[in-house]
Design an enzyme around this catalytic site. Structure first.
Site, mmCIF file in Angstrom:
data_model
loop_
_atom_site.group_PDB
_atom_site.id
_atom_site.type_symbol
_atom_site.label_atom_id
_atom_site.label_comp_id
_atom_site.label_asym_id
_atom_site.label_seq_id
_atom_site.Cartn_x
_atom_site.Cartn_y
_atom_site.Cartn_z
ATOM 1 N N ARG A 129 48.993 45.960 46.851
ATOM 2 C CA ARG A 129 49.352 46.357 45.689
ATOM 3 C C ARG A 129 51.150 47.049 45.230
ATOM 4 O O ARG A 129 50.980 47.558 46.722
ATOM 5 C CB ARG A 129 48.073 47.824 45.341
ATOM 6 C CG ARG A 129 46.884 47.680 45.524
ATOM 7 C CD ARG A 129 45.964 48.238 44.857
ATOM 8 N NE ARG A 129 44.325 47.944 45.469
ATOM 9 C CZ ARG A 129 43.586 47.385 44.447
ATOM 10 N NH1 ARG A 129 43.716 46.474 43.429
ATOM 11 N NH2 ARG A 129 42.496 46.322 45.141
ATOM 12 N N ASP A 157 35.488 42.182 36.009
ATOM 13 C CA ASP A 157 36.187 42.899 34.599
ATOM 14 C C ASP A 157 37.431 42.319 33.628
ATOM 15 O O ASP A 157 38.118 43.423 33.217
ATOM 16 C CB ASP A 157 36.066 44.344 34.846
ATOM 17 C CG ASP A 157 37.465 44.035 35.823
ATOM 18 O OD1 ASP A 157 37.500 42.723 36.593
ATOM 19 O OD2 ASP A 157 38.118 45.153 37.057
ATOM 20 N N GLY A 190 44.274 43.735 44.755
ATOM 21 C CA GLY A 190 42.573 43.228 45.408
ATOM 22 C C GLY A 190 42.820 41.900 45.735
ATOM 23 O O GLY A 190 42.087 40.801 45.117
ATOM 24 N N ASP A 230 42.908 43.210 37.483
ATOM 25 C CA ASP A 230 43.522 43.155 35.990
ATOM 26 C C ASP A 230 45.026 43.544 36.011
ATOM 27 O O ASP A 230 45.614 43.623 34.988
ATOM 28 C CB ASP A 230 42.812 45.176 35.622
ATOM 29 C CG ASP A 230 42.799 45.100 34.562
ATOM 30 O OD1 ASP A 230 41.791 44.108 34.025
ATOM 31 O OD2 ASP A 230 42.023 46.330 34.280
ATOM 32 N N ASP A 268 34.598 42.021 40.721
ATOM 33 C CA ASP A 268 34.407 43.428 39.745
ATOM 34 C C ASP A 268 34.260 42.388 38.422
ATOM 35 O O ASP A 268 33.374 43.094 37.715
ATOM 36 C CB ASP A 268 35.864 44.070 39.195
ATOM 37 C CG ASP A 268 36.093 44.965 40.506
ATOM 38 O OD1 ASP A 268 35.340 44.751 41.716
ATOM 39 O OD2 ASP A 268 37.489 45.326 40.519
ATOM 40 N N THR A 313 38.474 38.274 41.526
ATOM 41 C CA THR A 313 38.987 39.722 41.585
ATOM 42 C C THR A 313 37.024 39.345 41.230
ATOM 43 O O THR A 313 36.620 38.709 40.605
ATOM 44 C CB THR A 313 38.772 40.441 40.240
ATOM 45 O OG1 THR A 313 37.700 41.312 40.608
ATOM 46 C CG2 THR A 313 38.521 40.701 39.339
ATOM 47 N N ARG A 369 34.525 49.546 40.854
ATOM 48 C CA ARG A 369 36.088 49.891 39.838
ATOM 49 C C ARG A 369 35.415 50.596 38.512
ATOM 50 O O ARG A 369 34.053 51.734 38.824
ATOM 51 C CB ARG A 369 37.239 49.050 39.693
ATOM 52 C CG ARG A 369 38.743 49.782 40.063
ATOM 53 C CD ARG A 369 39.915 48.508 40.070
ATOM 54 N NE ARG A 369 39.604 48.054 39.097
ATOM 55 C CZ ARG A 369 40.413 47.341 37.420
ATOM 56 N NH1 ARG A 369 41.292 48.806 37.816
ATOM 57 N NH2 ARG A 369 40.333 46.591 36.725
HETATM 58 O O1 F6P Z 1 39.481 45.238 42.726
HETATM 59 C C1 F6P Z 1 38.944 45.366 43.464
HETATM 60 C C2 F6P Z 1 38.596 46.036 44.177
HETATM 61 O O2 F6P Z 1 37.609 45.560 45.125
HETATM 62 C C3 F6P Z 1 37.666 47.553 43.577
HETATM 63 O O3 F6P Z 1 35.986 47.051 43.071
HETATM 64 C C4 F6P Z 1 38.090 48.647 44.040
HETATM 65 O O4 F6P Z 1 37.744 49.649 43.536
HETATM 66 C C5 F6P Z 1 38.909 48.573 44.434
HETATM 67 O O5 F6P Z 1 39.600 46.789 44.203
HETATM 68 C C6 F6P Z 1 39.291 48.466 46.250
HETATM 69 O O6 F6P Z 1 40.708 48.763 46.654
HETATM 70 P P1 F6P Z 1 41.278 48.554 47.700
HETATM 71 O O7 F6P Z 1 41.000 47.149 48.703
HETATM 72 O O8 F6P Z 1 43.257 49.023 47.497
HETATM 73 O O9 F6P Z 1 40.758 50.282 48.788
#
Ligand code: F6P
Length: 319
Positions: free
Chosen positions: A72, A129, A11, A103, A127, A125, A171
């Site tokens: 991803r 985290d 992300g 992560d 998050d 990120t 997350r």
């Molecule tokens: O890790 C960053 C994040 O924005 C999280 O907060 C969220 O759960 C996830 O990515 C969303 O992922 P995607 O952009 O693949 O929908």
């Protein structure tokens, strides 16, 4: 080390561009050639790699997202995919790689390190985290975005005497929610680390309504529960109209704040210093405003980021 690569993965987060710029310019400053890998590990696998110059990273320090692109790419868990990636890096004579991401990106960097290919991880990120750092690149920008949204929701929910549930990203981490609850003056803060006691939340809201309070803001981390279903239950039990707002990917975009630009610039330059000193398999963090680095495998396997109970308690005390 003569040639290094840089990629952004997972992300995206505001400040990733500032980090890429810092890696490129600090690298060139140290006499290195720097290569950009496009679309994260996918680009590594597909050999989408190009040399970057100082000029290639002009006018990006202020921009959200990542000019390198991100993806991803769960297939990177497969050894044969990683072997192809390392082959591509070696064919281009790239000696080491800076990975900017969360992560999942660190998992990839750890796996490459375990295969003998040196990587440095930078925490990018929203998050917050990532083990081994107090703050991640993008967290404070996302926090400002959430606060702006909460301020706006407060305007309309007070006008309409409504309860407003705000679903915030993170997350499995409640950091963004807790900080937003404090900064946005939310009445309730629900995070994965503490879980949701629905009966307790509704009882407290009812008590507030009983005392004449006509609106409230509930800050809720995504994935803890269904925000819309919770809104319906609260409305039925309290008699106050309740709306859920899912902030979603708005939280990931936007120009990085001063803090994130500085953090990203410092971390990017530090990553280059580490590589020049012959370090590999490290991840960069900030602790008490000092840049630090840890073994990436140890950080992922053994280090923990304890939840900030004091900050959570403060969100309740001041509500
Ligand atoms: O890790 C960053 C994040 O924005 C999280 O907060 C969220 O759960 C996830 O990515 C969303 O992922 P995607 O952009 O693949 O929908």
């Amino acid at each position: 080390v003569k040639k290094i690569g840089v990629l952004t993965s997972g992300g995206d987060s505001p400040g990733m561009n500032a980090a890429v710029r810092a890696v490129v310019r600090a690298g060139i400053d140290q006499g290195l050639q720097v290569y950009g890998v496009y679309d994260g590990y996918l680009g590594l696998y597909e050999n989408h790699i190009e040399e970057l110059t100082r000029r290639s990273v002009s006018n990006i320090i202020n921009r959200g997202g990542t000019v390198l692109g991100s993806a991803r790419f769960p297939q990177f868990k497969e050894l044969s995919v990683r072997e192809k990636a390392v082959e591509n890096l070696k064919a281009a004579n790239i000696d080491a790689l800076v990975v900017i991401g969360g992560d999942g990106s660190y998992m990839g960097a750890k796996a490459l390190t375990e295969m003998g290919y040196p990587c440095i991880g930078l925490p990018g990120t929203i998050d917050n985290d990532i083990n081994g750092t107090d703050y991640t690149i993008g967290f404070f920008t996302a926090l400002n975005t959430v606060l702006e949204a909460i301020d706006r929701l407060r305007d309309t929910s007070t006008s309409h005497h409504r309860i407003s549930i705000v679903e915030i990203m993170g997350r499995h981490c409640g950091d963004l929610t807790v900080s937003a609850a404090i900064g946005g003056g939310a009445e309730f803060c629900i995070v994965p680390e503490r879980g949701l006691d629905e009966a307790d939340l509704i009882a407290k809201l009812k008590a507030q309504v009983g005392r004449g309070k006509k609106h409230a803001i509930v800050a809720l981390t995504e994935k803890v529960t269904d925000a819309n279903a919770l809104a319906q239950k609260i409305e039925a039990e309290t008699g106050l109209e309740t709306r859920a707002t899912i902030l979603g990917h708005i939280q990931r975009g936007g120009n990085p704040t001063a803090f994130d630009r500085l953090l990203a610039s410092r971390m990017g330059s530090y990553a280059v210093d580490l590589l020049v000193q012959g370090e590999g398999g490290r991840c960069v963090g900030i602790h008490n405003d000092q840049l630090v680095h840890h073994d990436i495998i140890d950080a992922m396997e053994n280090m923990r980021r304890p939840f900030n109970d004091k900050l959570f308690d403060l969100s309740i005390k001041l509500a």
